[in-house]
Motif scaffolding. Structure first.
Motif, short mmCIF file in Angstrom:
data_model
loop_
_atom_site.label_atom_id
_atom_site.label_comp_id
_atom_site.label_asym_id
_atom_site.label_seq_id
_atom_site.Cartn_x
_atom_site.Cartn_y
_atom_site.Cartn_z
N GLU A 133 69.07 -60.94 124.00
CA GLU A 133 67.86 -61.57 124.86
C GLU A 133 66.53 -60.53 124.26
OE1 GLU A 133 65.74 -63.37 127.21
OE2 GLU A 133 68.04 -63.68 126.79
N ARG A 134 66.71 -59.30 123.92
CA ARG A 134 65.56 -58.68 123.48
C ARG A 134 65.01 -59.33 122.20
NH1 ARG A 134 65.01 -54.01 119.84
NH2 ARG A 134 63.08 -52.94 120.34
N THR A 135 66.01 -59.78 121.21
CA THR A 135 65.43 -60.20 119.98
C THR A 135 64.86 -61.63 120.18
OG1 THR A 135 67.20 -59.22 118.92
CG2 THR A 135 66.19 -61.22 117.86
N HIS A 136 65.11 -62.36 121.23
CA HIS A 136 64.54 -63.64 121.38
C HIS A 136 63.18 -63.10 122.17
CE1 HIS A 136 67.61 -66.46 120.60
NE2 HIS A 136 68.52 -65.79 120.97
N ARG A 137 63.26 -62.35 123.07
CA ARG A 137 61.68 -61.83 123.54
C ARG A 137 60.80 -61.62 122.40
NH1 ARG A 137 63.89 -59.35 127.49
NH2 ARG A 137 63.88 -57.28 126.45
N ILE A 138 61.03 -60.55 121.38
CA ILE A 138 60.34 -60.17 120.51
C ILE A 138 59.83 -61.50 119.55
CG2 ILE A 138 60.48 -58.81 118.37
CD1 ILE A 138 62.09 -56.99 119.78
N ALA A 139 60.87 -62.19 119.39
CA ALA A 139 60.56 -63.68 118.47
C ALA A 139 59.59 -64.52 119.41
CB ALA A 139 61.69 -64.31 118.34
N SER A 140 59.70 -64.56 120.46
CA SER A 140 58.57 -65.36 121.19
C SER A 140 57.26 -64.56 121.27
CB SER A 140 59.20 -65.49 122.85
OG SER A 140 58.41 -66.08 123.60
N TRP A 141 57.24 -63.41 121.47
CA TRP A 141 55.86 -62.72 121.24
C TRP A 141 55.28 -62.82 119.94
CZ3 TRP A 141 52.50 -61.40 124.96
CH2 TRP A 141 53.23 -61.29 126.47
N ALA A 142 56.29 -62.71 119.01
CA ALA A 142 55.65 -62.74 117.48
C ALA A 142 55.25 -64.20 117.11
CB ALA A 142 56.88 -62.28 116.49
N THR A 143 55.96 -65.25 117.79
CA THR A 143 55.62 -66.60 117.32
C THR A 143 54.27 -66.77 118.05
OG1 THR A 143 57.82 -67.04 117.28
CG2 THR A 143 56.20 -68.78 117.81
N ALA A 144 54.00 -66.50 119.25
CA ALA A 144 52.93 -66.68 120.00
C ALA A 144 51.72 -65.82 119.35
CB ALA A 144 52.89 -66.09 121.47
N SER A 145 51.69 -64.58 118.73
CA SER A 145 51.09 -63.87 118.03
C SER A 145 50.52 -64.46 116.66
CB SER A 145 51.46 -62.48 117.68
OG SER A 145 51.53 -61.83 119.09
N ALA A 146 51.65 -65.09 115.96
CA ALA A 146 51.31 -65.33 114.70
C ALA A 146 50.45 -66.78 114.88
CB ALA A 146 52.47 -65.69 113.84
N LEU A 147 50.79 -67.66 115.67
CA LEU A 147 50.34 -68.96 115.96
C LEU A 147 48.79 -68.73 116.45
CD1 LEU A 147 53.04 -71.19 117.33
CD2 LEU A 147 51.91 -71.42 115.30
N GLY A 148 48.61 -67.59 117.20
CA GLY A 148 47.23 -67.38 117.75
C GLY A 148 46.35 -66.90 116.53
N LEU A 149 46.93 -65.99 115.76
CA LEU A 149 46.23 -65.47 114.70
C LEU A 149 45.72 -66.71 113.63
CD1 LEU A 149 47.87 -62.16 113.87
CD2 LEU A 149 45.62 -62.53 114.71
N VAL A 150 46.78 -67.55 113.34
CA VAL A 150 46.41 -68.61 112.52
C VAL A 150 45.47 -69.45 113.11
CG1 VAL A 150 47.38 -70.67 111.44
CG2 VAL A 150 48.47 -68.65 111.28
N TYR A 151 45.27 -70.01 114.32
CA TYR A 151 44.37 -70.38 115.23
C TYR A 151 43.32 -70.07 114.95
CZ TYR A 151 42.40 -73.62 118.56
OH TYR A 151 41.29 -74.47 119.35
N GLY A 152 42.85 -68.61 115.39
CA GLY A 152 41.80 -67.92 115.31
C GLY A 152 41.06 -67.99 113.98
N TYR A 153 41.91 -67.84 112.89
CA TYR A 153 41.17 -67.74 111.64
C TYR A 153 40.74 -69.18 111.39
CZ TYR A 153 40.98 -67.93 106.53
OH TYR A 153 40.38 -67.93 105.44
N TRP A 154 41.53 -70.23 111.87
CA TRP A 154 41.02 -71.73 111.60
C TRP A 154 39.82 -71.92 112.21
CZ3 TRP A 154 45.06 -76.20 112.32
CH2 TRP A 154 44.67 -77.05 111.77
#
Length: 148
Positions: A25-46
């Motif tokens: 469950e911890r790995t899934h939670r980290i992956a969820s936060w990492a996905t949101a952060s990565a998509l946010g950074l890509v969107y912000g750069y765009w």
């Protein structure tokens, strides 16, 4: 060429069960936060890249990119937590409105007119709604429970 016929008879319950989840469950939670952060950074750069239109990078441009990334990641996380608890119509509508607003804002940074930006956002939102509604409609039973 002959092929073996499928064996008839009762299926065992183990044949219909899901494969085991190898991540904690911890790995899934980290992956969820990492996905949101990565998509946010890509969107912000765009957003920042569209806003400067190939011009020089300024402090305000960087600030716009980071604020856009933060808001996008926060909304993504909130919708990701809230949407699965809704019925399929609202679930699809929530993601469609998020996608439409995100695309409309992104397109608006290109110095396009407000009407064109709103039209692009509506078009993306409508297409997203159609695709997601079909997906959720085909993956739920009549009571609204997910079929896994």
């Amino acid at each position: 060429m002959a092929h073996a016929a499928p064996a008839s008879g009762p299926r065992t319950p183990s044949a219909r069960t899901r494969t085991p989840d190898v991540f904690s469950e911890r790995t899934h939670r980290i992956a969820s936060w990492a996905t949101a952060s990565a998509l946010g950074l890509v969107y912000g750069y765009w957003v920042a890249a569209n806003n400067r239109s190939g011009g020089p990078i300024t402090g305000w441009n960087i600030l716009l990119g980071f604020v856009s990334a933060l808001v996008f990641a926060a909304l993504w996380t909130g919708i990701h937590a809230l949407a699965p608890q809704m019925r399929r119509e609202l679930h699809a509508l929530l993601w469609a409105s998020f996608a439409g607003c995100a695309m409309g804002f992104l397109y608006g940074q290109t110095d396009a007119s407000v009407l064109r930006s709103a039209g692009m956002g509506l078009a993306i939102g409508a297409a997203t709604f159609a695709v997601l509604f079909f997906r959720y409609y085909t993956h739920e039973d009549a009571a609204g429970h997910r079929i896994r």
